[in-house]
Scaffold this motif. Structure first.
Motif, short mmCIF file in Angstrom:
data_model
loop_
_atom_site.label_atom_id
_atom_site.label_comp_id
_atom_site.label_asym_id
_atom_site.label_seq_id
_atom_site.Cartn_x
_atom_site.Cartn_y
_atom_site.Cartn_z
N ASP A 61 0.84 -1.30 0.24
CA ASP A 61 -0.23 0.27 -0.10
C ASP A 61 0.86 1.79 -0.48
O ASP A 61 0.95 1.93 0.72
CB ASP A 61 -0.65 -0.02 1.24
CG ASP A 61 -2.06 -1.05 0.98
OD1 ASP A 61 -2.73 -1.00 -0.42
OD2 ASP A 61 -2.84 -1.39 1.63
N GLU A 62 1.68 1.83 -1.05
CA GLU A 62 2.63 2.22 -0.84
C GLU A 62 3.70 2.30 -0.28
O GLU A 62 4.01 4.09 0.03
CB GLU A 62 1.76 3.64 -1.58
CG GLU A 62 1.36 3.36 -2.90
CD GLU A 62 2.49 3.56 -4.00
OE1 GLU A 62 3.08 3.68 -3.76
OE2 GLU A 62 1.76 2.49 -4.98
N MET A 82 -5.57 -7.11 7.80
CA MET A 82 -6.22 -6.47 6.63
C MET A 82 -8.00 -6.72 6.96
O MET A 82 -8.08 -7.13 7.63
CB MET A 82 -6.14 -6.87 5.43
CG MET A 82 -6.11 -8.24 4.77
SD MET A 82 -5.67 -9.07 3.46
CE MET A 82 -6.54 -8.65 2.19
N ASP A 85 -8.27 -4.38 0.42
CA ASP A 85 -7.25 -4.59 -0.39
C ASP A 85 -6.12 -4.55 -0.06
O ASP A 85 -6.33 -2.69 0.31
CB ASP A 85 -8.45 -4.75 -1.58
CG ASP A 85 -9.74 -5.53 -2.14
OD1 ASP A 85 -9.90 -6.10 -1.55
OD2 ASP A 85 -10.30 -4.87 -3.37
N VAL A 86 -5.46 -4.92 -0.24
CA VAL A 86 -3.72 -4.29 0.34
C VAL A 86 -3.77 -4.90 -1.34
O VAL A 86 -3.21 -5.84 -2.17
CB VAL A 86 -3.42 -5.68 1.24
CG1 VAL A 86 -2.02 -4.73 1.31
CG2 VAL A 86 -4.04 -5.58 2.73
N ALA A 87 -2.60 -3.57 -1.70
CA ALA A 87 -1.98 -3.66 -3.07
C ALA A 87 -0.20 -4.20 -2.81
O ALA A 87 0.16 -3.30 -1.41
CB ALA A 87 -2.45 -2.11 -3.82
N LYS A 102 -1.90 -7.85 -6.25
CA LYS A 102 -2.81 -7.67 -4.81
C LYS A 102 -3.62 -8.59 -4.36
O LYS A 102 -3.78 -9.34 -4.30
CB LYS A 102 -4.85 -6.15 -5.11
CG LYS A 102 -5.75 -6.19 -4.86
CD LYS A 102 -6.35 -4.93 -5.27
CE LYS A 102 -7.58 -5.76 -6.16
NZ LYS A 102 -8.34 -5.02 -6.80
#
Length: 122
Positions: A61-62, A82, A85-87, A102
């Protein structure tokens, strides 16, 4: 008898073929909570592979999570909590994205609007 010749001819090719590895994998790719909005906990494994050696960083998540120097492959394992959703993304030293993926958040039961007890004795 003729049809068996063709099968026997193909067997050596499939037996010695190397399995093709995906260059970026997330395992598992989904986390399931019992009720919508509840935290979901999973043990995540991220594996990646590139053609050239370099400096790479994994972002969740960046947020920079882990970096590797002068390598072509990497592995990151961790527990993840979580509610959405987690990128995941792998970036090089110039912050250019190499791979992305993801982990999806799912639930079994919809969130109840009223948490009051729904039974009566009389």
């Amino acid at each position: 008898m003729n049809k068996y010749k063709y099968i026997l001819m193909l067997l050596p090719l499939t037996a010695f073929a190397e399995p093709s590895e995906l260059p970026f994998t997330l395992q598992p790719d989904q986390c399931v909570a019992l009720e919508q909005g509840q935290s979901c906990f999973i043990d995540i494994k991220v594996k990646w592979q590139t053609k050239t050696k370099g400096d790479y960083c994994l972002f969740v998540d960046e947020v920079k999570t882990q970096c590797w120097q002068a390598t072509k492959i990497g592995l990151w394992e961790n527990e993840l909590e979580m509610k959405t959703d987690v990128a995941f993304s792998l970036k090089d030293s110039k912050h250019q994205m190499i791979y992305s993926g993801k982990v999806q958040y799912a639930w079994i039961y919809k969130k109840r609007k009223n948490k009051a007890v729904r039974w009566r004795m009389f």
